[in-house]
Design a protein around this motif. Sequence first.
Motif, PDB file in Angstrom:
ATOM      1  N   ARG A 444       0.843  -1.202   0.000  1.00  0.00           N
ATOM      2  CA  ARG A 444       0.000   0.000   0.000  1.00  0.00           C
ATOM      3  C   ARG A 444       0.874   1.246   0.000  1.00  0.00           C
ATOM      4  O   ARG A 444       1.971   1.248   0.560  1.00  0.00           O
ATOM      5  CB  ARG A 444      -0.916  -0.003   1.210  1.00  0.00           C
ATOM      6  CG  ARG A 444      -1.884  -1.186   1.244  1.00  0.00           C
ATOM      7  CD  ARG A 444      -2.807  -1.104   2.440  1.00  0.00           C
ATOM      8  NE  ARG A 444      -2.077  -1.007   3.684  1.00  0.00           N
ATOM      9  CZ  ARG A 444      -2.623  -0.746   4.861  1.00  0.00           C
ATOM     10  NH1 ARG A 444      -3.914  -0.508   4.946  1.00  0.00           N
ATOM     11  NH2 ARG A 444      -1.885  -0.693   5.952  1.00  0.00           N
ATOM     12  N   PRO A 445       0.387   2.343  -0.585  1.00  0.00           N
ATOM     13  CA  PRO A 445       1.208   3.566  -0.658  1.00  0.00           C
ATOM     14  C   PRO A 445       1.421   4.207   0.705  1.00  0.00           C
ATOM     15  O   PRO A 445       0.558   4.150   1.583  1.00  0.00           O
ATOM     16  CB  PRO A 445       0.390   4.477  -1.581  1.00  0.00           C
ATOM     17  CG  PRO A 445      -1.017   3.978  -1.465  1.00  0.00           C
ATOM     18  CD  PRO A 445      -0.910   2.495  -1.266  1.00  0.00           C
ATOM     19  N   ARG A 446       2.584   4.806   0.878  1.00  0.00           N
ATOM     20  CA  ARG A 446       2.894   5.594   2.080  1.00  0.00           C
ATOM     21  C   ARG A 446       2.840   7.085   1.728  1.00  0.00           C
ATOM     22  O   ARG A 446       3.205   7.473   0.602  1.00  0.00           O
ATOM     23  CB  ARG A 446       4.308   5.295   2.589  1.00  0.00           C
ATOM     24  CG  ARG A 446       4.523   3.920   3.188  1.00  0.00           C
ATOM     25  CD  ARG A 446       5.926   3.848   3.778  1.00  0.00           C
ATOM     26  NE  ARG A 446       6.262   2.522   4.274  1.00  0.00           N
ATOM     27  CZ  ARG A 446       5.973   2.069   5.480  1.00  0.00           C
ATOM     28  NH1 ARG A 446       5.315   2.850   6.322  1.00  0.00           N
ATOM     29  NH2 ARG A 446       6.333   0.862   5.849  1.00  0.00           N
ATOM     30  N   PRO A 447       2.427   7.924   2.659  1.00  0.00           N
ATOM     31  CA  PRO A 447       2.538   9.365   2.411  1.00  0.00           C
ATOM     32  C   PRO A 447       4.013   9.770   2.328  1.00  0.00           C
ATOM     33  O   PRO A 447       4.861   9.186   2.997  1.00  0.00           O
ATOM     34  CB  PRO A 447       1.852   9.989   3.629  1.00  0.00           C
ATOM     35  CG  PRO A 447       1.915   8.943   4.688  1.00  0.00           C
ATOM     36  CD  PRO A 447       1.854   7.641   3.975  1.00  0.00           C
ATOM     37  N   GLU A 448       4.308  10.733   1.512  1.00  0.00           N
ATOM     38  CA  GLU A 448       5.703  11.081   1.263  1.00  0.00           C
ATOM     39  C   GLU A 448       6.373  11.714   2.475  1.00  0.00           C
ATOM     40  O   GLU A 448       7.531  11.430   2.778  1.00  0.00           O
ATOM     41  CB  GLU A 448       5.787  12.031   0.063  1.00  0.00           C
ATOM     42  CG  GLU A 448       7.210  12.419  -0.311  1.00  0.00           C
ATOM     43  CD  GLU A 448       7.254  13.312  -1.538  1.00  0.00           C
ATOM     44  OE1 GLU A 448       8.362  13.740  -1.913  1.00  0.00           O
ATOM     45  OE2 GLU A 448       6.184  13.584  -2.115  1.00  0.00           O
ATOM     46  N   TRP A 449       5.630  12.557   3.236  1.00  0.00           N
ATOM     47  CA  TRP A 449       6.303  13.368   4.252  1.00  0.00           C
ATOM     48  C   TRP A 449       6.113  12.849   5.673  1.00  0.00           C
ATOM     49  O   TRP A 449       7.015  13.003   6.500  1.00  0.00           O
ATOM     50  CB  TRP A 449       5.801  14.821   4.157  1.00  0.00           C
ATOM     51  CG  TRP A 449       6.128  15.433   2.845  1.00  0.00           C
ATOM     52  CD1 TRP A 449       5.273  15.740   1.828  1.00  0.00           C
ATOM     53  CD2 TRP A 449       7.425  15.756   2.371  1.00  0.00           C
ATOM     54  NE1 TRP A 449       5.925  16.255   0.755  1.00  0.00           N
ATOM     55  CE2 TRP A 449       7.270  16.277   1.055  1.00  0.00           C
ATOM     56  CE3 TRP A 449       8.709  15.682   2.912  1.00  0.00           C
ATOM     57  CZ2 TRP A 449       8.357  16.704   0.291  1.00  0.00           C
ATOM     58  CZ3 TRP A 449       9.792  16.100   2.145  1.00  0.00           C
ATOM     59  CH2 TRP A 449       9.593  16.609   0.858  1.00  0.00           C
TER      60      TRP A 449
END
Length: 458
Positions: A444-449
């Motif tokens: 699953r995608p992670r937030p970048e910051w």
Amino acid sequence: MKPPLILVLSIVLLLTACRKDDFISSPDASVRITADTLHYDTVFTSTGSVTKSFKIINENNRRLRLTSVSLAGGSSSVFKINVDGVATSTASGIELAANDSIYVFVQVNVDPSSANLPFVLRDSISIGYNGVEKQVQLEAWGQNAHFIRDGEVTGNESWTSDLPYVILGYLRVNENSTLTLGEGCRLYFHANAPLVVNGSLRVNGAADSADRVYFMGDRMDEPYRSYPAGWPGIYFSETSSNNLLRYAVVRNAYQAVVALGTAGPYNLELENCIIDNAYDIGLLSVGSSIRAENLLVSNCGKNIVINKGGSYAFSHCTIASFSNRYMAHQYPVMTITDSDGTATGALDAVFSNCIFWGDEGVVDDEVVTGRTTGTAWSLRFDHVLWRQAAPPAGAVLESVISNQDPLFFNTDYAEGAFNFRVQEGSPAINSGKASSVNTDLDGRPRPEWVPDLGAYES
């Protein structure tokens, strides 16, 4: 006055006849069979058959005669039975004394050439007495496989997921050789069968559970399928290099993954991997170099041991251990030293966005270090959550969360169920630093910051 001789003989004959015929004949006789179904999980015939058993118990105060105990499939069945010590497909006229019992042993053998896909094998055992017939159902999950005994990889080989691979003796990847494992490959190792890599191992799994590449023991029947130390593990020697494990699952080994020293930049790369339930050590490095991201090492005797220094970059890893039905958590989840007891090595290690956790009240410091005077040493923990009474010696710390429960979803000792994803309210959520790891262990995608700490994104 003595009774006539003929009267005495008549009484003796009558008593003898009564004893001979003193069997309970009612269909309501109390007979207990200790199983109504015998289930067998995947069975690999080349490693030996699997045997289970049940008892037939005469719970009456009189003798009972079993008219028959028979295997429906007869002599051609993949199942074989042994009734009261006699191997047969049909036994008849078996006498059970009052309150006595017999064992019926049932063995299954699966023909490895019989099918291309998993298949269910069924049969039944019929037990007859006093006009009553009871049955015990038999069900085995069988599967064809590639059987490899004392395997040597010379040159470059690519294995696909058409069938499982059963390793007997050992599997060795020789120097200047590469073994590549594609999506969905499953490797099952016998109790004495290690995977030794002197060349390169490339594992190309994918995020879906069916597409991951699995390394585990070959005993799939209960209770052995969940035992730690079911097989030796994976060993990367000093000559090994350019190793990648992507979406790999290594379970139930003695020492799951061992990497020995090498001069390469990263001898071993672990991406989206799970190392679980190793009896001695989950990940052991002796002067090696490892890069890991989205790595879960769980419930091992010792989760990670780093000896004789080396070079390490770990990002978004969950290193956790809880006591369970097989092992007690009694050692730190990670130990780092620059010595292996005979020699020392320089250490350069960074752990970022990681969780180091274990049972409360068992181990005070889940990360322990040991440095030899004069050895080059660089160790940094950057944005981590851990159970730690005191900072590990010789470490540089940045944005550390200490002794706050990460709130894993499930660490149920009784059920043996463990889920190391974090719940809502966990201090690990949004506590990470920006990194290049843009997906989690589930894909699953992670937030970048502001990613979460650990291998899983909430």
